[in-house]
Design a protein around this motif. Structure first.
Motif, short mmCIF file in Angstrom:
data_model
loop_
_atom_site.label_atom_id
_atom_site.label_comp_id
_atom_site.label_asym_id
_atom_site.label_seq_id
_atom_site.Cartn_x
_atom_site.Cartn_y
_atom_site.Cartn_z
N LEU A 156 0.78 -1.17 0.14
CA LEU A 156 -0.08 -0.04 0.07
C LEU A 156 0.98 1.48 -0.28
CD1 LEU A 156 -2.83 -1.25 2.58
CD2 LEU A 156 -2.84 -1.01 0.15
N LEU A 157 2.02 1.16 0.68
CA LEU A 157 3.00 2.54 0.78
C LEU A 157 3.61 2.48 -0.92
CD1 LEU A 157 4.70 1.79 3.93
CD2 LEU A 157 2.89 3.47 3.55
N LEU A 158 3.57 1.61 -1.61
CA LEU A 158 4.27 1.54 -2.92
C LEU A 158 3.34 2.18 -4.00
CD1 LEU A 158 6.50 -1.46 -2.95
CD2 LEU A 158 7.07 1.02 -2.48
N ILE A 159 2.28 2.29 -3.79
CA ILE A 159 1.20 2.77 -4.79
C ILE A 159 1.44 4.05 -5.26
CG2 ILE A 159 -1.16 3.05 -5.22
CD1 ILE A 159 -1.94 1.32 -2.92
N PRO A 160 1.93 4.15 -6.64
CA PRO A 160 2.36 5.34 -7.15
C PRO A 160 1.06 6.41 -7.15
CG PRO A 160 2.64 3.63 -8.66
CD PRO A 160 1.74 2.99 -7.69
N PRO A 161 1.28 7.74 -7.17
CA PRO A 161 0.30 8.82 -6.84
C PRO A 161 -0.52 9.04 -8.07
CG PRO A 161 2.51 9.83 -6.76
CD PRO A 161 2.83 8.27 -6.91
N GLU A 162 0.03 8.65 -9.24
CA GLU A 162 -0.71 8.92 -10.25
C GLU A 162 -1.96 7.79 -10.33
OE1 GLU A 162 3.36 6.66 -11.54
OE2 GLU A 162 2.55 8.42 -10.32
N MET A 163 -1.58 6.46 -9.64
CA MET A 163 -2.44 5.41 -9.52
C MET A 163 -3.54 5.96 -8.87
SD MET A 163 -1.76 3.34 -11.84
CE MET A 163 -2.81 2.06 -11.40
N ARG A 164 -3.24 6.49 -7.83
CA ARG A 164 -4.20 6.89 -6.60
C ARG A 164 -5.14 8.17 -7.45
NH1 ARG A 164 -4.47 4.19 -1.78
NH2 ARG A 164 -2.57 4.09 -0.76
N ALA A 165 -4.49 8.84 -8.12
CA ALA A 165 -5.51 9.80 -8.76
C ALA A 165 -6.30 9.22 -9.84
CB ALA A 165 -4.49 10.85 -9.72
N LEU A 166 -5.89 8.45 -10.62
CA LEU A 166 -6.76 7.55 -11.29
C LEU A 166 -7.83 6.64 -10.61
CD1 LEU A 166 -4.12 6.18 -14.17
CD2 LEU A 166 -6.09 7.71 -14.48
N ASP A 167 -7.55 6.21 -9.38
CA ASP A 167 -8.44 5.45 -8.75
C ASP A 167 -9.60 6.59 -8.27
OD1 ASP A 167 -8.90 2.72 -7.50
OD2 ASP A 167 -8.76 3.84 -5.70
N LEU A 168 -9.22 7.62 -7.84
CA LEU A 168 -10.21 8.53 -7.25
C LEU A 168 -10.93 9.09 -8.53
CD1 LEU A 168 -7.96 10.62 -4.86
CD2 LEU A 168 -9.59 9.01 -4.34
N ALA A 169 -10.64 9.05 -9.61
CA ALA A 169 -11.13 9.54 -10.98
C ALA A 169 -12.65 8.52 -11.24
CB ALA A 169 -10.43 9.67 -12.07
N HIS A 170 -11.98 7.17 -10.92
CA HIS A 170 -13.06 6.24 -11.13
C HIS A 170 -14.24 6.16 -10.28
CE1 HIS A 170 -10.33 4.19 -13.96
NE2 HIS A 170 -11.20 3.65 -14.21
N LYS A 171 -13.83 6.76 -8.90
CA LYS A 171 -14.73 6.78 -7.85
C LYS A 171 -15.79 8.01 -8.16
CE LYS A 171 -16.47 5.81 -3.72
NZ LYS A 171 -17.07 4.55 -3.60
N ALA A 172 -15.03 8.97 -8.55
CA ALA A 172 -16.00 10.26 -9.15
C ALA A 172 -17.02 9.80 -10.10
CB ALA A 172 -15.14 11.37 -9.36
N ALA A 173 -16.42 8.96 -11.19
CA ALA A 173 -17.07 8.61 -12.15
C ALA A 173 -18.27 7.66 -12.07
CB ALA A 173 -16.18 8.19 -13.41
N TYR A 174 -17.97 6.66 -11.50
CA TYR A 174 -18.95 5.60 -11.10
C TYR A 174 -19.68 5.45 -9.80
CZ TYR A 174 -17.20 4.08 -15.61
OH TYR A 174 -16.75 3.83 -17.17
N ARG A 175 -18.84 6.03 -8.72
CA ARG A 175 -19.31 5.84 -7.50
C ARG A 175 -19.41 4.37 -6.58
NH1 ARG A 175 -24.69 9.71 -7.58
NH2 ARG A 175 -23.71 11.63 -8.46
N ASN A 176 -20.05 3.45 -7.58
CA ASN A 176 -19.86 2.13 -7.01
C ASN A 176 -19.35 1.28 -8.14
OD1 ASN A 176 -22.17 1.93 -8.49
ND2 ASN A 176 -23.49 2.11 -6.65
N ASN A 177 -19.28 -0.03 -8.05
CA ASN A 177 -18.93 -1.14 -9.10
C ASN A 177 -17.62 -0.64 -9.71
OD1 ASN A 177 -20.03 0.39 -11.43
ND2 ASN A 177 -22.07 -0.67 -10.77
N LEU A 178 -17.62 -0.24 -10.83
CA LEU A 178 -16.37 0.27 -11.59
C LEU A 178 -15.76 1.27 -10.69
CD1 LEU A 178 -16.97 0.15 -15.38
CD2 LEU A 178 -15.57 -1.39 -14.14
N GLY A 179 -16.54 2.23 -9.95
CA GLY A 179 -16.00 3.09 -8.89
C GLY A 179 -15.29 2.73 -7.66
#
Length: 442
Positions: A158-181
């Motif tokens: 978890l400490l090694l997750i790149p910040p760009e992957m964190r940003a993309l993960d948050l974008a999916h959350k914003a886009a779909y909220r659940n399932n793909l989010g």
């Protein structure tokens, strides 16, 4: 000693002219993709004649993070991290020792759609390792004490997750909220809450024959059929809820100098007719420089350079195609104080990109190079056919994909760009986001 005649301008010029007049064609002679739906509804896919001495087999389940519930958030990631632990037939030591003895690699990956187990070994040794590979999939026991011992490694991951992957993960959350989010990463609060019972129940529910894809490169279909028989997976049909695009803005501040921003709009699914046009548009906007230390030819980077921001930045178009939806946009990394100017320029380009025949032709050439490079690498080819089979239930030969890209027209790319421009955007931000503007101000 080299022949002096090879250095004469006459022969060099003749050689150049010969290259120019020679037609370049793609041959799929060694990349013929074979597939078959077994009686237990498992799909097997193989490229048996690919020129390689390494045999690669993947077993994939439709069990990624989109299938999780709020109470077991992150469980697919924890299952991935727990691969290779003691099964009901073999200890962790026995699995590692025996696979290592034959020089095999055993890896597991997970994403929003799937969890994939892969074994790689010399063809002469691969069959010997299949016993432990199959046990690690169908006979997992998730001993409580082993899960406890494994927690430190999960925390390190978890400490090694790149910040760009964190940003993309948050974008999916914003886009779909659940399932793909659903987040692809295990939240810290669930690290100690998820126990053996949770993992065993999830595996029993989702590791089923009707949700399995067995794929290979360098191995024939008959071998894959035997693998399916040895796995002896249960049947338990269950479908994921259909993804619905909402759009929104999700961000998380962190003590970083840079801001990592993902801005995406609704794209298309993997099986959509416009998929090839979106892929060309992605390369038209820019996937980074194809020359070391060079500047990207993509219009996204060129547009930001015109805004004269004071510090360095990096930007790349992103295009996600899932089984029933998709996202298209860009990922930007820049100094936090410059994020407003950089994002404004990038969003303006995303909504109204400069599309010309020259840019479309350039993008198609770069996309074809990427596709054909994938087809030449047996490991990349395995990932490609595995994912396509998982999200569409079938696999097209590379030559058909090449033909689809070559047939993309200026109008097709323009239609794809208009599709993104006319839809609501989503933003995921991570890092130094104090100066990052909100979507409603862009």
């Amino acid at each position: 000693m080299a022949l002096s005649t090879l250095k004469t301008p006459i022969l060099i010029n003749l050689t150049k002219r010969s290259y120019v007049t020679k037609a370049l064609t793609y041959s799929s002679k060694n990349s013929e993709i074979q597939s078959k739906r077994l009686s237990n509804n498992t799909l097997i896919v193989a490229v048996p004649d690919h020129p390689t001495n390494i045999g690669r087999i993947s077993v994939t389940f439709l069990a990624g993070s989109r299938y999780e519930e709020p109470e077991n958030s992150g469980i697919s990631s924890l299952i991935r991290s727990s691969a290779g632990l003691t099964t009901s037939s073999s200890s962790t030591f026995a699995i590692l020792r025996n696979l290592g003895h034959i020089g095999a690699n055993f890896t597991v990956s997970s994403d929003r759609e799937t969890i994939t187990y892969t074994i790689e070994a010399h063809k002469e040794n691969l069959v010997e390792g299949l016993k432990y590979f199959i046990e690690s999939i169908s006979l997992q026991s998730f001993k409580p004490w082993e899960l406890t011992d494994n927690q430190k490694r999960v925390e390190y991951e978890l400490l090694l997750i790149p910040p760009e992957m964190r940003a993309l993960d948050l974008a999916h959350k914003a886009a779909y909220r659940n399932n793909l989010g659903n987040s692809m990463f295990l939240p810290k609060y669930n690290l100690k809450n998820l126990n053996s019972e949770h993992l065993l129940y999830y595996v029993k529910k989702h590791f089923t024959s009707d949700k399995a894809i067995i794929s290979s490169v360098g191995i024939d279909l008959e071998t894959l059929q035997h693998v399916s028989e040895d796995l002896n997976l249960p049947k338990n049909s269950s479908d994921a809820s259909k993804a619905k695009y909402y759009g929104g803005d999700v961000r998380k501040a962190n003590d970083l100098n840079a801001a990592y921003i993902a801005v995406v709009g609704e794209g298309v699914s993997y099986g959509d007719p416009l998929k090839a046009a979106f892929a060309v548009l992605e390369y038209l906007l820019g996937k980074g420089s194809s020359v070391k230390w060079g500047v990207s030819q993509g219009v996204l980077e060129q547009n930001i350079l015109k805004s004269n921001i004071s510090s360095n930045f990096a930007i790349s178009a992103v295009n996600f195609n899932y089984s029933d939806s998709g996202l298209f946009g860009f990922l930007l990394a820049c100094n936090g104080s410059d994020s407003g100017k950089a994002i404004s320029a990038a969003v303006q380009c995303l909504k109204s990109p400069k599309i010309t025949d020259t840019e479309v032709a350039r993008a198609k050439k770069q996309l074809l190079l990427s596709l054909l490079s994938t087809s030449e690498s047996s490991s990349d080819l395995l990932k490609h056919i595995t994912y396509e089979a998982a999200v569409t239930g079938q696999v097209q030969n590379i030559e058909k994909l090449v033909s689809a890209i070559e047939s993309v027209s200026f109008d097709d790319v323009n239609k794809a760009a208009s599709y993104v421009a006319n839809n609501k955007l989503s933003l995921g931000g991570y890092g130094n986001i104090v100066s990052t503007p909100y979507l409603d101000s862009l």
